[in-house]
Design an enzyme around this catalytic site. Structure first.
Site, PDB file in Angstrom:
ATOM      1  N   LYS A   8       1.124  -0.627   0.203  1.00 23.16           N
ATOM      2  CA  LYS A   8       0.001   0.117  -0.177  1.00 23.16           C
ATOM      3  C   LYS A   8       0.854   1.538   0.330  1.00 23.16           C
ATOM      4  O   LYS A   8       0.423   2.298  -0.820  1.00 23.16           O
ATOM      5  CB  LYS A   8      -0.866   0.029   1.161  1.00 23.16           C
ATOM      6  CG  LYS A   8      -1.894  -0.310   1.059  1.00 23.16           C
ATOM      7  CD  LYS A   8      -2.810  -0.490   2.587  1.00 23.16           C
ATOM      8  CE  LYS A   8      -2.408  -1.050   3.483  1.00 23.16           C
ATOM      9  NZ  LYS A   8      -1.863  -0.581   5.128  1.00 23.16           N
ATOM     10  N   ARG A  82      -9.696   1.210   9.043  1.00 20.49           N
ATOM     11  CA  ARG A  82      -9.392  -0.265   9.182  1.00 20.49           C
ATOM     12  C   ARG A  82     -10.038  -0.966  10.171  1.00 20.49           C
ATOM     13  O   ARG A  82     -10.633  -1.908  10.193  1.00 20.49           O
ATOM     14  CB  ARG A  82      -7.929  -0.238   9.922  1.00 20.49           C
ATOM     15  CG  ARG A  82      -6.549   0.742   9.489  1.00 20.49           C
ATOM     16  CD  ARG A  82      -5.435   0.470   9.957  1.00 20.49           C
ATOM     17  NE  ARG A  82      -4.353   1.218   9.223  1.00 20.49           N
ATOM     18  CZ  ARG A  82      -3.155   0.548   9.531  1.00 20.49           C
ATOM     19  NH1 ARG A  82      -2.997  -0.377   9.719  1.00 20.49           N
ATOM     20  NH2 ARG A  82      -2.484   0.794   9.338  1.00 20.49           N
ATOM     21  N   ARG A 114      10.967  -7.033   6.718  1.00 21.60           N
ATOM     22  CA  ARG A 114      10.694  -5.107   5.863  1.00 21.60           C
ATOM     23  C   ARG A 114      12.063  -5.018   6.533  1.00 21.60           C
ATOM     24  O   ARG A 114      12.610  -4.720   8.183  1.00 21.60           O
ATOM     25  CB  ARG A 114       9.403  -5.063   5.778  1.00 21.60           C
ATOM     26  CG  ARG A 114       9.874  -3.283   5.909  1.00 21.60           C
ATOM     27  CD  ARG A 114       8.698  -3.080   6.145  1.00 21.60           C
ATOM     28  NE  ARG A 114       7.565  -3.151   6.645  1.00 21.60           N
ATOM     29  CZ  ARG A 114       6.161  -2.495   6.924  1.00 21.60           C
ATOM     30  NH1 ARG A 114       6.213  -2.104   5.697  1.00 21.60           N
ATOM     31  NH2 ARG A 114       5.640  -2.484   8.061  1.00 21.60           N
ATOM     32  N   ARG A 144      11.542  -1.855  12.389  1.00 14.57           N
ATOM     33  CA  ARG A 144      10.031  -1.713  12.965  1.00 14.57           C
ATOM     34  C   ARG A 144       9.982  -2.331  14.113  1.00 14.57           C
ATOM     35  O   ARG A 144       9.887  -3.612  14.004  1.00 14.57           O
ATOM     36  CB  ARG A 144       8.871  -0.862  11.805  1.00 14.57           C
ATOM     37  CG  ARG A 144       8.926   0.036  11.723  1.00 14.57           C
ATOM     38  CD  ARG A 144       7.796   0.076  10.906  1.00 14.57           C
ATOM     39  NE  ARG A 144       6.384   0.026  10.676  1.00 14.57           N
ATOM     40  CZ  ARG A 144       5.509   0.090  11.059  1.00 14.57           C
ATOM     41  NH1 ARG A 144       5.015   0.902   9.121  1.00 14.57           N
ATOM     42  NH2 ARG A 144       4.028  -0.402  10.786  1.00 14.57           N
ATOM     43  N   ARG A 155      -2.154  -7.469  13.550  1.00 16.67           N
ATOM     44  CA  ARG A 155      -2.457  -6.573  13.072  1.00 16.67           C
ATOM     45  C   ARG A 155      -3.391  -7.254  11.544  1.00 16.67           C
ATOM     46  O   ARG A 155      -4.340  -7.106  11.324  1.00 16.67           O
ATOM     47  CB  ARG A 155      -1.022  -6.013  11.771  1.00 16.67           C
ATOM     48  CG  ARG A 155       0.409  -4.624  13.438  1.00 16.67           C
ATOM     49  CD  ARG A 155       0.584  -4.392  13.271  1.00 16.67           C
ATOM     50  NE  ARG A 155       1.028  -3.773  12.205  1.00 16.67           N
ATOM     51  CZ  ARG A 155       2.668  -3.912  11.758  1.00 16.67           C
ATOM     52  NH1 ARG A 155       3.444  -5.092  11.921  1.00 16.67           N
ATOM     53  NH2 ARG A 155       2.644  -4.018  10.067  1.00 16.67           N
TER      54      ARG A 155
HETATM   55  P1  AMP Z   1       0.720   0.727   9.249  1.00 20.42           P
HETATM   56  O1  AMP Z   1       2.528   1.355   9.223  1.00 20.42           O
HETATM   57  O2  AMP Z   1      -0.538   1.352   8.332  1.00 20.42           O
HETATM   58  O3  AMP Z   1       1.211  -0.539   9.946  1.00 20.42           O
HETATM   59  O4  AMP Z   1       0.270   1.394  11.082  1.00 20.42           O
HETATM   60  C1  AMP Z   1       1.199   0.875  12.216  1.00 20.42           C
HETATM   61  C2  AMP Z   1       0.064   1.433  13.518  1.00 20.42           C
HETATM   62  O5  AMP Z   1      -0.393   2.443  13.279  1.00 20.42           O
HETATM   63  C3  AMP Z   1      -0.996   0.180  13.683  1.00 20.42           C
HETATM   64  O6  AMP Z   1      -0.117  -1.321  13.667  1.00 20.42           O
HETATM   65  C4  AMP Z   1      -1.704   1.154  14.592  1.00 20.42           C
HETATM   66  O7  AMP Z   1      -0.801   0.906  15.674  1.00 20.42           O
HETATM   67  C5  AMP Z   1      -1.332   2.374  13.530  1.00 20.42           C
HETATM   68  N1  AMP Z   1      -2.127   2.366  13.007  1.00 20.42           N
HETATM   69  C6  AMP Z   1      -2.373   3.240  12.029  1.00 20.42           C
HETATM   70  N2  AMP Z   1      -3.409   3.405  11.224  1.00 20.42           N
HETATM   71  C7  AMP Z   1      -4.434   3.186  12.441  1.00 20.42           C
HETATM   72  C8  AMP Z   1      -5.974   3.614  12.073  1.00 20.42           C
HETATM   73  N3  AMP Z   1      -6.543   3.664  11.252  1.00 20.42           N
HETATM   74  N4  AMP Z   1      -6.377   3.663  13.896  1.00 20.42           N
HETATM   75  C9  AMP Z   1      -5.920   3.312  14.521  1.00 20.42           C
HETATM   76  N5  AMP Z   1      -4.435   3.043  14.465  1.00 20.42           N
HETATM   77  C10 AMP Z   1      -3.611   2.850  13.589  1.00 20.42           C
END
Ligand code: AMP
Length: 203
Positions: A8, A82, A114, A144, A155
């Site tokens: 994405k 989400r 990653r 990360r 997740r």
């Molecule tokens: P990502 O970089 O998209 O994998 O997101 C990393 C982390 O950010 C997730 O595991 C959540 O803890 C937080 N996060 C991202 N998007 C959301 C969202 N829409 N609502 C709440 N937490 C979020």
């Protein structure tokens, strides 16, 4: 939209450049949250566990970001919707929803492999990066904190249980475009562009 590791972020960046509108990543906004923000520590704790942070924290950051002048002609949002609660709390009103699909095993492999290079900030994958390249970045590659197998699976569970319901709603509303995410970033981006063309030309 797409499961973890579907590309994405990469596709979002390519599309942002192609369309000339900014890419806004909710995960990115949260990771870049100022240390001085009163709720920074709280958000970090949720993220480390691979759980969604409270909506109000994320929504505030998104609302602030999309009110900046560079969003006047539109923007690409990666990581909101989400779960249904996200949209009940704040619905930006999407014009179109792109969904990039890959199998679950592929997600786990891509995410646990990653790494981010601390010197150039680029994202690499230990499974696909040529050995010589890997050697060059050796010592600078960091993982990360939420890219462990345990946190990735947590997740992914959210994705397959909660996010899928939101995706079904987008489909009913006629907003959804599905893209096969298996292949090189360039191959997937070709599919994104042709899907958008088809939509634009009403075919
Ligand atoms: P990502 O970089 O998209 O994998 O997101 C990393 C982390 O950010 C997730 O595991 C959540 O803890 C937080 N996060 C991202 N998007 C959301 C969202 N829409 N609502 C709440 N937490 C979020």
């Amino acid at each position: 939209m797409g499961p973890q590791g579907s590309g994405k972020g990469t596709q979002g960046e390519m599309l942002s450049e192609y369309l000339g509108i900014p890419l806004i990543s909710v995960g990115g906004l949260l990771r870049e949250m100022p240390k001085t923000h009163p709720r920074n520590k709280e958000a970090e704790e949720y993220m480390e566990r691979g759980e969604l942070v409270p909506y109000d924290i994320a929504a505030e950051l998104i609302q602030e970001r999309i009110s900046l002048p560079d969003c006047i002609n539109g923007y690409i949002l990666d990581g909101w919707a989400r779960e249904k609660g996200n949209l009940e709390y704040f619905n930006p009103g999407f014009d179109l929803v792109l969904h990039i699909l890959i199998p679950r095993e592929e997600s786990v492999k891509r995410i646990t492999g990653r790494r981010i290079c601390s010197s150039d900030g680029e994202t690499y994958n230990i499974y696909t990066l040529p050995k010589e390249e890997l050697e060059k970045c050796k010592g600078n590659l960091i993982q990360r904190e939420d890219d462990t197998e345990e946190a990735v699976n947590r997740r992914l569970d959210i994705y397959y249980n909660e996010t899928q319901k939101v995706i079904n709603d987008f489909e009913k509303e006629g907003l959804l475009i599905e893209i096969d995410g298996v292949g090189t970033p360039e191959e997937v981006f070709e599919r994104v562009k042709s899907a958008l063309d088809v939509r634009k030309n009403g075919r």
